[in-house]
Design a protein around this motif. Sequence first.
Motif, PDB file in Angstrom:
ATOM      1  N   ASP A 143      13.437 -37.644  -6.698  1.00 37.73           N
ATOM      2  CA  ASP A 143      12.256 -36.787  -6.545  1.00 37.73           C
ATOM      3  C   ASP A 143      12.609 -35.323  -6.761  1.00 37.73           C
ATOM      4  OD1 ASP A 143      10.197 -38.540  -6.251  1.00 37.73           O
ATOM      5  OD2 ASP A 143       9.955 -38.287  -4.086  1.00 37.73           O
ATOM      6  N   GLU A 144      13.793 -34.912  -6.320  1.00 38.45           N
ATOM      7  CA  GLU A 144      14.230 -33.532  -6.571  1.00 38.45           C
ATOM      8  C   GLU A 144      14.358 -33.271  -8.073  1.00 38.45           C
ATOM      9  OE1 GLU A 144      17.501 -31.833  -4.249  1.00 38.45           O
ATOM     10  OE2 GLU A 144      17.351 -33.570  -2.918  1.00 38.45           O
ATOM     11  N   VAL A 145      14.905 -34.249  -8.781  1.00 38.49           N
ATOM     12  CA  VAL A 145      15.037 -34.118 -10.235  1.00 38.49           C
ATOM     13  C   VAL A 145      13.661 -33.981 -10.882  1.00 38.49           C
ATOM     14  CG1 VAL A 145      15.765 -35.297 -12.351  1.00 38.49           C
ATOM     15  CG2 VAL A 145      17.221 -35.381 -10.306  1.00 38.49           C
ATOM     16  N   MET A 146      12.733 -34.843 -10.473  1.00 42.73           N
ATOM     17  CA  MET A 146      11.393 -34.804 -11.051  1.00 42.73           C
ATOM     18  C   MET A 146      10.681 -33.500 -10.717  1.00 42.73           C
ATOM     19  SD  MET A 146      11.288 -37.582 -12.749  1.00 42.73           S
ATOM     20  CE  MET A 146       9.565 -37.750 -13.197  1.00 42.73           C
ATOM     21  N   ASP A 147      10.890 -32.990  -9.513  1.00 44.03           N
ATOM     22  CA  ASP A 147      10.275 -31.717  -9.138  1.00 44.03           C
ATOM     23  C   ASP A 147      10.841 -30.565  -9.965  1.00 44.03           C
ATOM     24  OD1 ASP A 147       8.692 -32.979  -7.285  1.00 44.03           O
ATOM     25  OD2 ASP A 147       9.876 -32.367  -5.532  1.00 44.03           O
ATOM     26  N   ALA A 148      12.147 -30.601 -10.208  1.00 42.78           N
ATOM     27  CA  ALA A 148      12.760 -29.555 -11.033  1.00 42.78           C
ATOM     28  C   ALA A 148      12.188 -29.591 -12.441  1.00 42.78           C
ATOM     29  CB  ALA A 148      14.280 -29.731 -11.064  1.00 42.78           C
ATOM     30  N   ASP A 149      12.066 -30.787 -13.016  1.00 37.47           N
ATOM     31  CA  ASP A 149      11.475 -30.917 -14.357  1.00 37.47           C
ATOM     32  C   ASP A 149      10.040 -30.409 -14.366  1.00 37.47           C
ATOM     33  OD1 ASP A 149      13.688 -31.911 -15.662  1.00 37.47           O
ATOM     34  OD2 ASP A 149      13.157 -34.016 -15.381  1.00 37.47           O
ATOM     35  N   ALA A 150       9.293 -30.715 -13.303  1.00 35.86           N
ATOM     36  CA  ALA A 150       7.906 -30.253 -13.222  1.00 35.86           C
ATOM     37  C   ALA A 150       7.854 -28.732 -13.180  1.00 35.86           C
ATOM     38  CB  ALA A 150       7.228 -30.845 -11.985  1.00 35.86           C
ATOM     39  N   SER A 183      24.315 -36.847 -14.429  1.00 35.16           N
ATOM     40  CA  SER A 183      24.232 -37.846 -15.498  1.00 35.16           C
ATOM     41  C   SER A 183      23.473 -37.211 -16.644  1.00 35.16           C
ATOM     42  CB  SER A 183      23.521 -39.118 -15.009  1.00 35.16           C
ATOM     43  OG  SER A 183      23.400 -40.051 -16.056  1.00 35.16           O
ATOM     44  N   TRP A 184      24.230 -36.616 -17.572  1.00 29.31           N
ATOM     45  CA  TRP A 184      23.605 -35.867 -18.664  1.00 29.31           C
ATOM     46  C   TRP A 184      22.592 -36.736 -19.403  1.00 29.31           C
ATOM     47  CZ3 TRP A 184      24.445 -30.689 -19.990  1.00 29.31           C
ATOM     48  CH2 TRP A 184      23.819 -30.260 -21.162  1.00 29.31           C
ATOM     49  N   GLY A 185      22.945 -38.015 -19.654  1.00 31.19           N
ATOM     50  CA  GLY A 185      22.057 -38.888 -20.421  1.00 31.19           C
ATOM     51  C   GLY A 185      20.717 -39.103 -19.756  1.00 31.19           C
ATOM     52  N   ALA A 186      20.720 -39.463 -18.472  1.00 35.90           N
ATOM     53  CA  ALA A 186      19.457 -39.723 -17.768  1.00 35.90           C
ATOM     54  C   ALA A 186      18.621 -38.452 -17.647  1.00 35.90           C
ATOM     55  CB  ALA A 186      19.743 -40.308 -16.385  1.00 35.90           C
ATOM     56  N   PHE A 187      19.254 -37.321 -17.304  1.00 35.96           N
ATOM     57  CA  PHE A 187      18.509 -36.062 -17.188  1.00 35.96           C
ATOM     58  C   PHE A 187      17.946 -35.646 -18.548  1.00 35.96           C
ATOM     59  CE2 PHE A 187      21.658 -34.764 -13.574  1.00 35.96           C
ATOM     60  CZ  PHE A 187      21.094 -35.719 -12.737  1.00 35.96           C
ATOM     61  N   HIS A 188      18.728 -35.892 -19.605  1.00 35.01           N
ATOM     62  CA  HIS A 188      18.301 -35.563 -20.966  1.00 35.01           C
ATOM     63  C   HIS A 188      17.042 -36.344 -21.333  1.00 35.01           C
ATOM     64  CE1 HIS A 188      19.012 -34.858 -25.389  1.00 35.01           C
ATOM     65  NE2 HIS A 188      18.461 -36.064 -25.479  1.00 35.01           N
ATOM     66  N   GLU A 189      17.039 -37.655 -21.062  1.00 30.46           N
ATOM     67  CA  GLU A 189      15.882 -38.477 -21.441  1.00 30.46           C
ATOM     68  C   GLU A 189      14.642 -38.064 -20.657  1.00 30.46           C
ATOM     69  OE1 GLU A 189      15.945 -40.259 -24.037  1.00 30.46           O
ATOM     70  OE2 GLU A 189      18.118 -40.182 -24.329  1.00 30.46           O
ATOM     71  N   LEU A 190      14.798 -37.739 -19.387  1.00 28.19           N
ATOM     72  CA  LEU A 190      13.654 -37.230 -18.627  1.00 28.19           C
ATOM     73  C   LEU A 190      13.175 -35.896 -19.193  1.00 28.19           C
ATOM     74  CD1 LEU A 190      14.668 -38.136 -14.968  1.00 28.19           C
ATOM     75  CD2 LEU A 190      12.590 -38.881 -16.142  1.00 28.19           C
ATOM     76  N   GLY A 191      14.107 -35.119 -19.721  1.00 25.90           N
ATOM     77  CA  GLY A 191      13.723 -33.868 -20.371  1.00 25.90           C
ATOM     78  C   GLY A 191      12.799 -34.097 -21.549  1.00 25.90           C
ATOM     79  N   THR A 236      17.729 -30.619 -18.875  1.00 23.81           N
ATOM     80  CA  THR A 236      18.999 -31.175 -18.404  1.00 23.81           C
ATOM     81  C   THR A 236      19.777 -30.115 -17.631  1.00 23.81           C
ATOM     82  OG1 THR A 236      19.015 -32.357 -20.521  1.00 23.81           O
ATOM     83  CG2 THR A 236      20.963 -32.559 -19.136  1.00 23.81           C
ATOM     84  N   MET A 237      19.933 -28.938 -18.230  1.00 21.58           N
ATOM     85  CA  MET A 237      20.692 -27.859 -17.593  1.00 21.58           C
ATOM     86  C   MET A 237      20.002 -27.359 -16.317  1.00 21.58           C
ATOM     87  SD  MET A 237      22.196 -25.534 -20.728  1.00 21.58           S
ATOM     88  CE  MET A 237      20.618 -24.783 -21.031  1.00 21.58           C
ATOM     89  N   TYR A 238      18.684 -27.329 -16.323  1.00 12.14           N
ATOM     90  CA  TYR A 238      17.949 -26.848 -15.158  1.00 12.14           C
ATOM     91  C   TYR A 238      18.201 -27.760 -13.958  1.00 12.14           C
ATOM     92  CZ  TYR A 238      14.106 -24.578 -12.642  1.00 12.14           C
ATOM     93  OH  TYR A 238      13.359 -23.865 -11.733  1.00 12.14           O
ATOM     94  N   VAL A 239      18.247 -29.069 -14.203  1.00 13.86           N
ATOM     95  CA  VAL A 239      18.535 -30.010 -13.119  1.00 13.86           C
ATOM     96  C   VAL A 239      19.953 -29.787 -12.596  1.00 13.86           C
ATOM     97  CG1 VAL A 239      18.868 -32.447 -12.542  1.00 13.86           C
ATOM     98  CG2 VAL A 239      16.861 -31.734 -13.853  1.00 13.86           C
ATOM     99  N   TYR A 240      20.912 -29.650 -13.501  1.00 12.00           N
ATOM    100  CA  TYR A 240      22.291 -29.394 -13.068  1.00 12.00           C
ATOM    101  C   TYR A 240      22.373 -28.109 -12.248  1.00 12.00           C
ATOM    102  CZ  TYR A 240      24.931 -33.009 -15.593  1.00 12.00           C
ATOM    103  OH  TYR A 240      25.483 -34.198 -16.005  1.00 12.00           O
ATOM    104  N   ASP A 241      21.633 -27.108 -12.671  1.00  8.48           N
ATOM    105  CA  ASP A 241      21.712 -25.805 -12.007  1.00  8.48           C
ATOM    106  C   ASP A 241      20.969 -25.811 -10.666  1.00  8.48           C
ATOM    107  OD1 ASP A 241      22.121 -23.152 -11.438  1.00  8.48           O
ATOM    108  OD2 ASP A 241      20.860 -22.366 -13.051  1.00  8.48           O
ATOM    109  N   LYS A 242      19.713 -26.248 -10.670  1.00  5.14           N
ATOM    110  CA  LYS A 242      18.865 -26.102  -9.488  1.00  5.14           C
ATOM    111  C   LYS A 242      18.988 -27.246  -8.488  1.00  5.14           C
ATOM    112  CE  LYS A 242      17.235 -22.222 -10.953  1.00  5.14           C
ATOM    113  NZ  LYS A 242      17.639 -20.960 -10.283  1.00  5.14           N
ATOM    114  N   VAL A 243      19.259 -28.465  -8.969  1.00  9.50           N
ATOM    115  CA  VAL A 243      19.361 -29.608  -8.056  1.00  9.50           C
ATOM    116  C   VAL A 243      20.818 -29.848  -7.658  1.00  9.50           C
ATOM    117  CG1 VAL A 243      18.909 -32.072  -7.736  1.00  9.50           C
ATOM    118  CG2 VAL A 243      17.291 -30.662  -9.039  1.00  9.50           C
ATOM    119  N   LEU A 244      21.714 -29.856  -8.658  1.00  8.83           N
ATOM    120  CA  LEU A 244      23.121 -30.127  -8.370  1.00  8.83           C
ATOM    121  C   LEU A 244      23.888 -28.864  -7.998  1.00  8.83           C
ATOM    122  CD1 LEU A 244      22.191 -32.749  -9.793  1.00  8.83           C
ATOM    123  CD2 LEU A 244      24.398 -32.813 -10.932  1.00  8.83           C
ATOM    124  N   LYS A 245      23.266 -27.687  -8.208  1.00 14.16           N
ATOM    125  CA  LYS A 245      23.879 -26.384  -7.875  1.00 14.16           C
ATOM    126  C   LYS A 245      25.180 -26.167  -8.649  1.00 14.16           C
ATOM    127  CE  LYS A 245      20.633 -26.141  -4.748  1.00 14.16           C
ATOM    128  NZ  LYS A 245      19.386 -25.383  -5.054  1.00 14.16           N
TER     129      LYS A 245
END
Length: 595
Positions: free
Chosen positions: A370-377, A432-440, A462-471
């Motif tokens: 859900d954090e990943v999806m919120d970041a993408d949103a 997981s670059w691949g999964a975040f990429h596909e959601l992108g 992809t980068m936004y998730v790494y930065d904002k969710v994974l810090k």
Amino acid sequence: MTEDVTDSLQLKNIEQFIKKGGTLVFGSPYQQINKNKVEGAPAAFLNINKLFAKAGVINANFMVTSTPENKVINTDSIPDYLHINTMLPRLLGVKTRLDQYVDYFLTTPNIELVFKYNEDGSPVLNKIKQFFKIPDILPVATLESPIITDTEEKKYAMKMAYWFYNKQQDFAKHPDAKFLGFESFPGKVADGAVRVSQEVSIPVMVGTQGLSDVASVYYRPHSAGLYVAAGEKVKITIPKSYLSEHLEAQIGLHDDDVTGQDELTRIGIDLTKKFALDKETTEIYSPFGGLLLINIGDTTKLKVIKVQVDGAVKAPYFKLGETTEEEWNATIKSNPAPWAELATNNIVLTVPSYRIRNLNNPVKLMKFWDEVMDADADLAVISRKRVHQERIIVDRQVAYGYMFTMYNKIVVPDDQSTEWMLDADFIRSHGSWGAFHELGHRHQFWGLDYPGTGEVTVNLFTMYVYDKVLKKGLYNHDDLPDLAAVTKKVKKYLANDPSYAKWSEDPFLALCMYIQIIDHFGWDSIIGANTVYRNLPKDLYPKTDQDKIDLWFETICKKTNSDLTRFFDVWKLPVSDKSKEQVKKYKSWFPKELK
């Protein structure tokens, strides 16, 4: 033919010609007759429609007419995609791009019609069988014993072997039949599994909120938490009031034809079945088996639907906020279906059940997603409250590339990436670059991105998730581990005859340009630009590629309050002089690492 066929013997001869593999091209005189003689006559006025109706079609008004300049139709040669004698060899020939289109849109559909309208054992089907050397017994593809299909001949032979098998088995008339190889994939229900009778309550989630979704009316699949075993009937009962909703029941989610791969490790065709719920009680079945879904049209006003299901098997199904971890660990994760689903209101993960048998912390895992999806949103500038869920489906055999994304699904392989996807601690610490990429891909601005950016702007998400969710900041790919690596890559490009064409061909090089902007101006510059994009009415979308480049240039200059002309010029992105004039009011900016 350019005139109607009124002689019954001639009509019969034409029918025999078609059944033996011939193709009829008919130019109907109906429109001309209608105009001159019988205003308002029905389409069935044409006698040849008696023949067409046997194939499920009616010819209403497609005609060939003569003019003083064009009085002759030449038929001295027949296109090779119109007759079975020439269709089959052309499939195995050298393919130009045009040939590929012809085979996809003409040859293959014609052969499918041959299968549909001829009996097993007919001369034309025997000809196909002999040409491709198709065995009498369908080969079974498994992970342990894959079927090698590394030539065009083997690919077509396997595809048509499935067509022959489907025709011979006639699954529509034999609901208790099971497809050879179903035990391997999608899988067999555990022995002794209880068939249940229960009411299923499903919150309705349909519609779109700005992402790339198919046009209405679209049927959105909704999980039922149940599984239909192969070759077994399941009864679905709905209230009479639902009949006007035109609901569907769907069995299975693996709808990709993978016969184009160089080897098969599972049944290679669409493994799904759909049934219209057009009466109060409907029996559904599948020779493959699969998870049960209820497909709901996006025009519905219903908020919740309730259906009665009799004869299905419970699947491992976890829904964040509805299922407790105690329920999951006590019984649900051990439910006997071979496929499981983990869901939130934002995302559904469809995975093999063996992958979740030891998953003890689904709450932690799905909160992460859900954090990943919120970041993408946030980056896509849409509401975090989704109107429908995105769905990631694990498949033993991925139809296109390593992973792929479509408007209604993301498909990923059943390998280490699935293991990572289901491990909350690992994926939060490693990503997981691949999964975040596909959601992108699901969140990109399709229709506004300019050429060369299809595999570039996706990685902003992809980068936004790494930065904002994974810090973990901006630099998380092996090709771009830090700013020094980015600078080195850019300088190599600039030293070797840089051009927009080269920029467009290297997604990670092109991404460096965006990274330089984000590194200096922060993510707010991108979010600001995306806000402009999100609020742009579709009728004002740029009409040309040049307009799309200019829109990006002017928008990012405005949101950074900077004149980026020199920056874009050095990168070789072709911005128009008109757009450059628009940004002269801002202070010029150029990254210090390139000065």
